[in-house]
Design an enzyme around this catalytic site. Sequence first.
Site, PDB file in Angstrom:
ATOM      1  CG  HIS A   1      -3.238   3.499   1.997  1.00 21.17           C
ATOM      2  ND1 HIS A   1      -3.792   3.040   0.825  1.00 21.17           N
ATOM      3  CD2 HIS A   1      -3.225   2.440   2.849  1.00 21.17           C
ATOM      4  CE1 HIS A   1      -4.079   1.761   0.955  1.00 21.17           C
ATOM      5  NE2 HIS A   1      -3.761   1.373   2.167  1.00 21.17           N
TER       6      HIS A   1
ATOM      7  CB  CYS B   1      -0.973  -0.024   1.166  1.00 13.22           C
ATOM      8  SG  CYS B   1      -2.064  -1.449   1.096  1.00 13.22           S
TER       9      CYS B   1
ATOM     10  CG  ASN C   1      -6.394  -1.000   1.424  1.00 11.71           C
ATOM     11  OD1 ASN C   1      -5.739  -0.612   0.458  1.00 11.71           O
ATOM     12  ND2 ASN C   1      -5.830  -1.368   2.566  1.00 11.71           N
TER      13      ASN C   1
HETATM   14  N1  COA Z   1     -18.541  -8.551  10.006  1.00 13.55           N
HETATM   15  C1  COA Z   1     -18.964  -8.752  11.285  1.00 13.55           C
HETATM   16  N2  COA Z   1     -18.126  -8.921  12.327  1.00 13.55           N
HETATM   17  C2  COA Z   1     -16.812  -8.883  12.078  1.00 13.55           C
HETATM   18  C3  COA Z   1     -16.295  -8.669  10.783  1.00 13.55           C
HETATM   19  C4  COA Z   1     -17.225  -8.511   9.734  1.00 13.55           C
HETATM   20  N3  COA Z   1     -16.818  -8.294   8.469  1.00 13.55           N
HETATM   21  N4  COA Z   1     -14.937  -8.696  10.843  1.00 13.55           N
HETATM   22  C5  COA Z   1     -14.628  -8.897  12.129  1.00 13.55           C
HETATM   23  N5  COA Z   1     -15.742  -9.014  12.881  1.00 13.55           N
HETATM   24  C6  COA Z   1     -15.838  -9.235  14.316  1.00 13.55           C
HETATM   25  C7  COA Z   1     -14.589  -9.872  14.887  1.00 13.55           C
HETATM   26  O1  COA Z   1     -14.581 -11.263  14.637  1.00 13.55           O
HETATM   27  C8  COA Z   1     -14.716  -9.524  16.350  1.00 13.55           C
HETATM   28  O2  COA Z   1     -15.634 -10.401  16.966  1.00 13.55           O
HETATM   29  P1  COA Z   1     -15.343 -10.956  18.428  1.00 13.55           P
HETATM   30  O3  COA Z   1     -15.319  -9.745  19.303  1.00 13.55           O
HETATM   31  O4  COA Z   1     -16.484 -11.874  18.655  1.00 13.55           O
HETATM   32  O5  COA Z   1     -14.017 -11.644  18.355  1.00 13.55           O
HETATM   33  C9  COA Z   1     -15.350  -8.134  16.316  1.00 13.55           C
HETATM   34  O6  COA Z   1     -15.960  -8.003  15.022  1.00 13.55           O
HETATM   35  C10 COA Z   1     -14.353  -7.031  16.546  1.00 13.55           C
HETATM   36  O7  COA Z   1     -13.199  -7.310  15.741  1.00 13.55           O
HETATM   37  P2  COA Z   1     -11.897  -6.460  15.797  1.00 13.55           P
HETATM   38  O8  COA Z   1     -10.866  -7.093  14.927  1.00 13.55           O
HETATM   39  O9  COA Z   1     -11.554  -6.154  17.220  1.00 13.55           O
HETATM   40  O10 COA Z   1     -12.438  -5.113  15.133  1.00 13.55           O
HETATM   41  P3  COA Z   1     -11.663  -3.815  14.858  1.00 13.55           P
HETATM   42  O11 COA Z   1     -12.467  -2.699  15.374  1.00 13.55           O
HETATM   43  O12 COA Z   1     -10.215  -3.909  15.216  1.00 13.55           O
HETATM   44  O13 COA Z   1     -11.736  -3.719  13.283  1.00 13.55           O
HETATM   45  C11 COA Z   1     -10.438  -4.035  11.294  1.00 13.55           C
HETATM   46  C12 COA Z   1     -11.109  -4.685  12.477  1.00 13.55           C
HETATM   47  C13 COA Z   1      -9.774  -5.090  10.450  1.00 13.55           C
HETATM   48  C14 COA Z   1     -11.497  -3.300  10.462  1.00 13.55           C
HETATM   49  C15 COA Z   1      -9.437  -3.017  11.849  1.00 13.55           C
HETATM   50  O14 COA Z   1      -8.627  -3.638  12.806  1.00 13.55           O
HETATM   51  C16 COA Z   1      -8.587  -2.433  10.783  1.00 13.55           C
HETATM   52  O15 COA Z   1      -9.075  -1.687   9.954  1.00 13.55           O
HETATM   53  N6  COA Z   1      -7.263  -2.712  10.805  1.00 13.55           N
HETATM   54  C17 COA Z   1      -6.365  -2.205   9.857  1.00 13.55           C
HETATM   55  C18 COA Z   1      -6.547  -2.951   8.592  1.00 13.55           C
HETATM   56  C19 COA Z   1      -5.902  -2.268   7.438  1.00 13.55           C
HETATM   57  O16 COA Z   1      -6.191  -1.139   7.158  1.00 13.55           O
HETATM   58  N7  COA Z   1      -5.021  -2.983   6.751  1.00 13.55           N
HETATM   59  C20 COA Z   1      -4.384  -2.535   5.587  1.00 13.55           C
HETATM   60  C21 COA Z   1      -3.308  -1.603   5.938  1.00 13.55           C
HETATM   61  S1  COA Z   1      -2.601  -1.042   4.450  1.00 13.55           S
END
Ligand code: COA
Length: 325
Positions: free
Chosen positions: A252, A112, A282
């Site tokens: 980004h 990215c 993304n």
């Molecule tokens: N639909 C419903 N529930 C979902 C889900 C979806 N698509 N994806 C995850 N969940 C659930 C998880 O399983 C978790 O459930 P649990 O509490 O029972 O374990 C809950 O939602 C919370 O998950 P969590 O991972 O703590 O959420 P978060 O607020 O951290 O958001 C991301 C997750 C991936 C959206 C976030 O961490 C993120 O954006 N990270 C950076 C990713 C990124 O940008 N990567 C590229 C960088 S270039």
Amino acid sequence: MGVQIVDTGSYVPETVRTNLQMQEICPDCDPEWIEQRTGIRERRIVGANESTCDLAVAAAQQVMAKAGVYAKDIDLLIVGTFTPDYHCPSTACLVQDRLGLDAPAFDISAACSGFMYAVTTGAQYVATGNAKMALVIGADSNSRIVDQKDRTIAPLFGDGAGAVLLSAGTLQQGFKSYHLASDGSGAGMLDRPCGGSKNPITAEGIASRQHYLQMDGRNVFKWAVRTVVESIEVVLESAQLSVHDVSLFALHQANQRIIDSVADKLNVSRDRFYNNVHKYGNTSAASIPLVLDEANSEGKIDRGDTILMCGFGAGLTWGTSLFVW
Ligand code: COA
């Protein structure tokens, strides 16, 4: 010598996949959760017969047409991508052939941050007089490397391409400062374990989904916010500018919450950041040039404006710059 962005272009595939459609493919995906936690409402998906090269060529053709630049005028091609058509040859060579360029062509693989690495590299060639007209493209077909059944990753990513043409500008134009960085100790936070020379593709690798992108989302999130803020402070300090001097923040587009957190930590109003993550998700190397092209097309960028660009992602890699348009 100053460097200018002559013009911008972009292309996204026709197929729109909404959060509701995402749920049809991945039943565990909650459409509302996706929008609340990421800001993403839909993303574009490459067609069955489309690939990264096709997206890159379409974006390039658009910027060339807008700028009135012909194939014969371009003497350097760089493609930032981490979803190349093939491991070998480079996607840049495929694009070079399709556009009929007589130019050196190479890919840059920085996930990215791919566009940031590519555009700063292209600018060096122009600034030193080694290229007169550099075509720099960021293009990715993320849907091809993401497990559409993995709810923690699939809804975040989409496909697209953006392109810029770089040529000599006035002394005032170009990069006032930039900061490129890497930290391979974080490689495992965002990777595709299977399919390279370390772990060639095997039936077991495919069965365990290791040929798809894997991500430690929560830690990537925290790392991204911290790193982006620090990197922005580095470029501002080195150019002896402040956030008030920035005309547009082009970050980004990974997650609206990352962008909003960065804005809040910098004490900058969120509306000074140009966002289109809700439409495209993304798109990796494509996301910054997609932002630039949309903002440019909407008349939100004028000559002389100072644009802050910032990419971050797998590697780990990151890159931030202050560019005078
Ligand atoms: N639909 C419903 N529930 C979902 C889900 C979806 N698509 N994806 C995850 N969940 C659930 C998880 O399983 C978790 O459930 P649990 O509490 O029972 O374990 C809950 O939602 C919370 O998950 P969590 O991972 O703590 O959420 P978060 O607020 O951290 O958001 C991301 C997750 C991936 C959206 C976030 O961490 C993120 O954006 N990270 C950076 C990713 C990124 O940008 N990567 C590229 C960088 S270039």
